[in-house]
Design an enzyme around this catalytic site. Sequence first.
Site: not given
Length: 221
Positions: A99, A45, A43, A102, A47
Amino acid sequence: MEQSYQKLIDGNKAYAESKLAQDPEFFKRLAQGQKPDYLWIGCSDSRVPANEITNTESGQIFVHRNIANVVVHTDTNLLSVLEYAVKYLQVKHIIVVGHYGCGGVNAAMTNTYHGYVDNWLRNIKDVYHQHAEELDAIEDTTQRANRLTELNVIEQVRNLAKTTIVQRAWAERELHLHGWVYGLDSGFIKDLSVIHNTSEDIDPIYRYTQVTPLSADIPSK
Ligand code: CO
């Protein structure tokens, strides 16, 4: 504003200097070429950085990221990355990494209009639709989102197995497909699924017969 931007340049300087202090040849060696064993499909993302959470170095993981780690069979970006990684880099493992928590998965579970991204998240709505019976039975919204996150990873691994690129690789060598979910709140990865060859796990309609090995395409120099 300017200061936070400058932070990146300063950070890079500190990074390069500390690497060179440990190993003066580090960048010279990297510049000679890459031979990663892994393709990471994760992803976007912020993080979930591939190298950082797996304690790996530059040069070890070939990375593709998009919103909610989706493998779409008409995505020319993903298909180019996949073909390059499998055919030329000869990666041994492809890992789809979802994750928990999400935003893409959460958004796909709602009926809220977000914009263009809804067309992309439609792929996750399709996963929901495919597993609606199981998901609808989960009352807690967070638990339902967590399960959808896992099912999304499993379906994206299957989507990889359905590609001619992966099946052509399987015609001549081993290539392992993995599905992981990373816990943003724990720091740990959960290993969900693995597919080793086309005879397992995917519906017969998606299996091609008499595929030519991928290496047959590599132009001779
Ligand atoms: Co995400």
